[in-house]
Design a protein around this motif. Sequence first.
Motif, PDB file in Angstrom:
ATOM      1  N   ARG A 139       0.849  -1.201   0.000  1.00  6.38           N
ATOM      2  CA  ARG A 139       0.000   0.000   0.000  1.00  6.38           C
ATOM      3  C   ARG A 139       0.880   1.244   0.000  1.00  6.38           C
ATOM      4  O   ARG A 139       1.845   1.337   0.753  1.00  6.38           O
ATOM      5  CB  ARG A 139      -0.919   0.015   1.227  1.00  6.38           C
ATOM      6  CG  ARG A 139      -1.849  -1.178   1.312  1.00  6.38           C
ATOM      7  CD  ARG A 139      -2.521  -1.253   2.671  1.00  6.38           C
ATOM      8  NE  ARG A 139      -3.392  -0.107   2.921  1.00  6.38           N
ATOM      9  CZ  ARG A 139      -4.023   0.094   4.084  1.00  6.38           C
ATOM     10  NH1 ARG A 139      -3.830  -0.750   5.096  1.00  6.38           N
ATOM     11  NH2 ARG A 139      -4.813   1.133   4.233  1.00  6.38           N
ATOM     12  N   LYS A 140       0.565   2.203  -0.840  1.00  7.51           N
ATOM     13  CA  LYS A 140       1.297   3.458  -0.891  1.00  7.51           C
ATOM     14  C   LYS A 140       0.677   4.430   0.110  1.00  7.51           C
ATOM     15  O   LYS A 140      -0.458   4.881  -0.059  1.00  7.51           O
ATOM     16  CB  LYS A 140       1.248   4.051  -2.299  1.00  7.51           C
ATOM     17  CG  LYS A 140       1.847   3.153  -3.379  1.00  7.51           C
ATOM     18  CD  LYS A 140       3.332   2.911  -3.157  1.00  7.51           C
ATOM     19  CE  LYS A 140       3.919   2.059  -4.271  1.00  7.51           C
ATOM     20  NZ  LYS A 140       5.370   1.776  -4.060  1.00  7.51           N
ATOM     21  N   ILE A 141       1.443   4.736   1.160  1.00  5.44           N
ATOM     22  CA  ILE A 141       0.967   5.616   2.222  1.00  5.44           C
ATOM     23  C   ILE A 141       1.680   6.959   2.130  1.00  5.44           C
ATOM     24  O   ILE A 141       2.896   7.047   2.282  1.00  5.44           O
ATOM     25  CB  ILE A 141       1.205   4.997   3.613  1.00  5.44           C
ATOM     26  CG1 ILE A 141       0.607   3.595   3.686  1.00  5.44           C
ATOM     27  CG2 ILE A 141       0.625   5.905   4.697  1.00  5.44           C
ATOM     28  CD1 ILE A 141      -0.877   3.521   3.457  1.00  5.44           C
ATOM     29  N   GLN A 142       0.906   7.995   1.844  1.00  2.00           N
ATOM     30  CA  GLN A 142       1.445   9.351   1.750  1.00  2.00           C
ATOM     31  C   GLN A 142       1.244  10.075   3.078  1.00  2.00           C
ATOM     32  O   GLN A 142       0.135  10.124   3.613  1.00  2.00           O
ATOM     33  CB  GLN A 142       0.753  10.135   0.637  1.00  2.00           C
ATOM     34  CG  GLN A 142       1.203  11.579   0.521  1.00  2.00           C
ATOM     35  CD  GLN A 142       2.694  11.697   0.185  1.00  2.00           C
ATOM     36  OE1 GLN A 142       3.134  11.142  -0.811  1.00  2.00           O
ATOM     37  NE2 GLN A 142       3.446  12.390   1.022  1.00  2.00           N
ATOM     38  N   TYR A 143       2.330  10.634   3.612  1.00  2.00           N
ATOM     39  CA  TYR A 143       2.250  11.330   4.894  1.00  2.00           C
ATOM     40  C   TYR A 143       2.175  12.842   4.719  1.00  2.00           C
ATOM     41  O   TYR A 143       2.851  13.426   3.866  1.00  2.00           O
ATOM     42  CB  TYR A 143       3.452  10.979   5.772  1.00  2.00           C
ATOM     43  CG  TYR A 143       3.342   9.609   6.393  1.00  2.00           C
ATOM     44  CD1 TYR A 143       2.711   9.433   7.619  1.00  2.00           C
ATOM     45  CD2 TYR A 143       3.844   8.492   5.737  1.00  2.00           C
ATOM     46  CE1 TYR A 143       2.591   8.166   8.194  1.00  2.00           C
ATOM     47  CE2 TYR A 143       3.723   7.228   6.287  1.00  2.00           C
ATOM     48  CZ  TYR A 143       3.096   7.070   7.516  1.00  2.00           C
ATOM     49  OH  TYR A 143       2.959   5.821   8.060  1.00  2.00           O
ATOM     50  N   ILE A 144       1.316  13.448   5.546  1.00  2.00           N
ATOM     51  CA  ILE A 144       1.208  14.901   5.635  1.00  2.00           C
ATOM     52  C   ILE A 144       1.654  15.297   7.038  1.00  2.00           C
ATOM     53  O   ILE A 144       1.210  14.708   8.026  1.00  2.00           O
ATOM     54  CB  ILE A 144      -0.245  15.376   5.409  1.00  2.00           C
ATOM     55  CG1 ILE A 144      -0.779  14.877   4.057  1.00  2.00           C
ATOM     56  CG2 ILE A 144      -0.319  16.897   5.497  1.00  2.00           C
ATOM     57  CD1 ILE A 144      -0.026  15.397   2.862  1.00  2.00           C
ATOM     58  N   LYS A 145       2.556  16.270   7.128  1.00  2.00           N
ATOM     59  CA  LYS A 145       3.046  16.711   8.437  1.00  2.00           C
ATOM     60  C   LYS A 145       2.264  17.937   8.911  1.00  2.00           C
ATOM     61  O   LYS A 145       2.097  18.908   8.182  1.00  2.00           O
ATOM     62  CB  LYS A 145       4.530  17.049   8.370  1.00  2.00           C
ATOM     63  CG  LYS A 145       5.116  17.500   9.713  1.00  2.00           C
ATOM     64  CD  LYS A 145       6.555  17.959   9.589  1.00  2.00           C
ATOM     65  CE  LYS A 145       7.480  16.811   9.239  1.00  2.00           C
ATOM     66  NZ  LYS A 145       8.907  17.259   9.243  1.00  2.00           N
ATOM     67  N   LEU A 146       1.765  17.866  10.135  1.00  2.00           N
ATOM     68  CA  LEU A 146       1.105  19.000  10.773  1.00  2.00           C
ATOM     69  C   LEU A 146       2.005  19.503  11.887  1.00  2.00           C
ATOM     70  O   LEU A 146       2.364  18.749  12.786  1.00  2.00           O
ATOM     71  CB  LEU A 146      -0.246  18.588  11.363  1.00  2.00           C
ATOM     72  CG  LEU A 146      -1.372  18.174  10.418  1.00  2.00           C
ATOM     73  CD1 LEU A 146      -1.205  16.725   9.983  1.00  2.00           C
ATOM     74  CD2 LEU A 146      -2.718  18.318  11.117  1.00  2.00           C
ATOM     75  N   THR A 147       2.353  20.771  11.835  1.00  2.00           N
ATOM     76  CA  THR A 147       3.211  21.370  12.859  1.00  2.00           C
ATOM     77  C   THR A 147       2.436  22.440  13.620  1.00  2.00           C
ATOM     78  O   THR A 147       1.967  23.409  13.014  1.00  2.00           O
ATOM     79  CB  THR A 147       4.462  22.000  12.227  1.00  2.00           C
ATOM     80  OG1 THR A 147       5.152  21.024  11.441  1.00  2.00           O
ATOM     81  CG2 THR A 147       5.391  22.541  13.301  1.00  2.00           C
ATOM     82  N   PRO A 148       2.247  22.290  14.934  1.00  2.00           N
ATOM     83  CA  PRO A 148       1.521  23.299  15.714  1.00  2.00           C
ATOM     84  C   PRO A 148       2.214  24.653  15.654  1.00  2.00           C
ATOM     85  O   PRO A 148       3.439  24.740  15.707  1.00  2.00           O
ATOM     86  CB  PRO A 148       1.555  22.728  17.139  1.00  2.00           C
ATOM     87  CG  PRO A 148       1.777  21.256  16.963  1.00  2.00           C
ATOM     88  CD  PRO A 148       2.664  21.137  15.754  1.00  2.00           C
ATOM     89  N   THR A 149       1.432  25.709  15.526  1.00  2.00           N
ATOM     90  CA  THR A 149       1.994  27.059  15.457  1.00  2.00           C
ATOM     91  C   THR A 149       2.141  27.691  16.838  1.00  2.00           C
ATOM     92  O   THR A 149       2.889  28.638  17.010  1.00  2.00           O
ATOM     93  CB  THR A 149       1.114  27.962  14.579  1.00  2.00           C
ATOM     94  OG1 THR A 149      -0.230  27.972  15.098  1.00  2.00           O
ATOM     95  CG2 THR A 149       1.086  27.455  13.141  1.00  2.00           C
ATOM     96  N   SER A 150       1.427  27.158  17.829  1.00  2.00           N
ATOM     97  CA  SER A 150       1.504  27.712  19.177  1.00  2.00           C
ATOM     98  C   SER A 150       2.706  27.136  19.925  1.00  2.00           C
ATOM     99  O   SER A 150       2.866  25.912  20.002  1.00  2.00           O
ATOM    100  CB  SER A 150       0.228  27.404  19.962  1.00  2.00           C
ATOM    101  OG  SER A 150       0.387  27.775  21.327  1.00  2.00           O
ATOM    102  N   PRO A 151       3.545  27.988  20.500  1.00  2.00           N
ATOM    103  CA  PRO A 151       4.704  27.496  21.262  1.00  2.00           C
ATOM    104  C   PRO A 151       4.284  26.768  22.536  1.00  2.00           C
ATOM    105  O   PRO A 151       5.076  26.040  23.125  1.00  2.00           O
ATOM    106  CB  PRO A 151       5.481  28.777  21.592  1.00  2.00           C
ATOM    107  CG  PRO A 151       4.454  29.867  21.537  1.00  2.00           C
ATOM    108  CD  PRO A 151       3.493  29.467  20.464  1.00  2.00           C
ATOM    109  N   LYS A 152       3.035  26.957  22.968  1.00  2.00           N
ATOM    110  CA  LYS A 152       2.533  26.299  24.177  1.00  2.00           C
ATOM    111  C   LYS A 152       2.100  24.862  23.910  1.00  2.00           C
ATOM    112  O   LYS A 152       1.916  24.087  24.848  1.00  2.00           O
ATOM    113  CB  LYS A 152       1.365  27.094  24.758  1.00  2.00           C
ATOM    114  CG  LYS A 152       1.737  28.489  25.238  1.00  2.00           C
ATOM    115  CD  LYS A 152       0.540  29.199  25.829  1.00  2.00           C
ATOM    116  CE  LYS A 152       0.902  30.597  26.309  1.00  2.00           C
ATOM    117  NZ  LYS A 152      -0.276  31.302  26.882  1.00  2.00           N
ATOM    118  N   ASP A 153       1.917  24.526  22.647  1.00  2.00           N
ATOM    119  CA  ASP A 153       1.494  23.169  22.301  1.00  2.00           C
ATOM    120  C   ASP A 153       2.596  22.188  22.649  1.00  2.00           C
ATOM    121  O   ASP A 153       3.755  22.385  22.290  1.00  2.00           O
ATOM    122  CB  ASP A 153       1.166  23.081  20.805  1.00  2.00           C
ATOM    123  CG  ASP A 153       0.297  21.878  20.463  1.00  2.00           C
ATOM    124  OD1 ASP A 153       0.663  20.756  20.850  1.00  2.00           O
ATOM    125  OD2 ASP A 153      -0.744  22.070  19.810  1.00  2.00           O
TER     126      ASP A 153
END
Length: 220
Positions: free
Chosen positions: A143-157
Amino acid sequence: MNKIIHKMKKIFSVFALLIFSFSIQAQDKKAKDLLDQVTTKIKTYNNIVIDFKYTLNNSKENINQESKGNVMMKDNLYVLNLMGVTKLFDGKKTYTINPEDEEISISKFNEKDDNAITPSKMLTFFNSGYKFSWDILQDVKGRKIQYIKLTPTSPKDQRKEILLGIDNQTKNIYNLIEIGKNGTKTTLTVNSFKTNQPLSKNQFTFEPSKYPKYYINKLD
């Protein structure tokens, strides 16, 4: 009991992100196009039934946990089974059923509570607060699994990043990997993804007659 409820809330929050966090304004066009396809497909389902594996690892703290669970969802209703505990939301109240303690905790849903996690809120919950980027493509058992990266913008996260794996052929979610700033790695992998299943009309209704000996704990 409280620790189990807290962990279930966190796991469901992660799980809910896995299924419904696809209408965010993407900064990467390819990422947005792919997530839009997933969003469009999810909106066509009458209901979703998922079996999943949940793992939590932190080498520094010597933590290595693994468990399996399942969840049934229809609109904003859900039934989550995990670690021997069932959590049911009927649209108005949340019922946490713990067979080991023979206890049921009941709490009202507060629509004004930003921290309240329900499937109905997941379509808009992550419209802000994350940067998107196109990540790696992996071959997982053909299976071809494509990854998307999510990076939080809040420094408190407390989360460093989240990797969302999407099956290129089916446009369904394969897994989600959440990496914390403290080194904790949480992975949720979908083992079975079924839609439009023949569910009982009382599937999302709490029936107290099934638990005659249970202690009822009304939290509010």
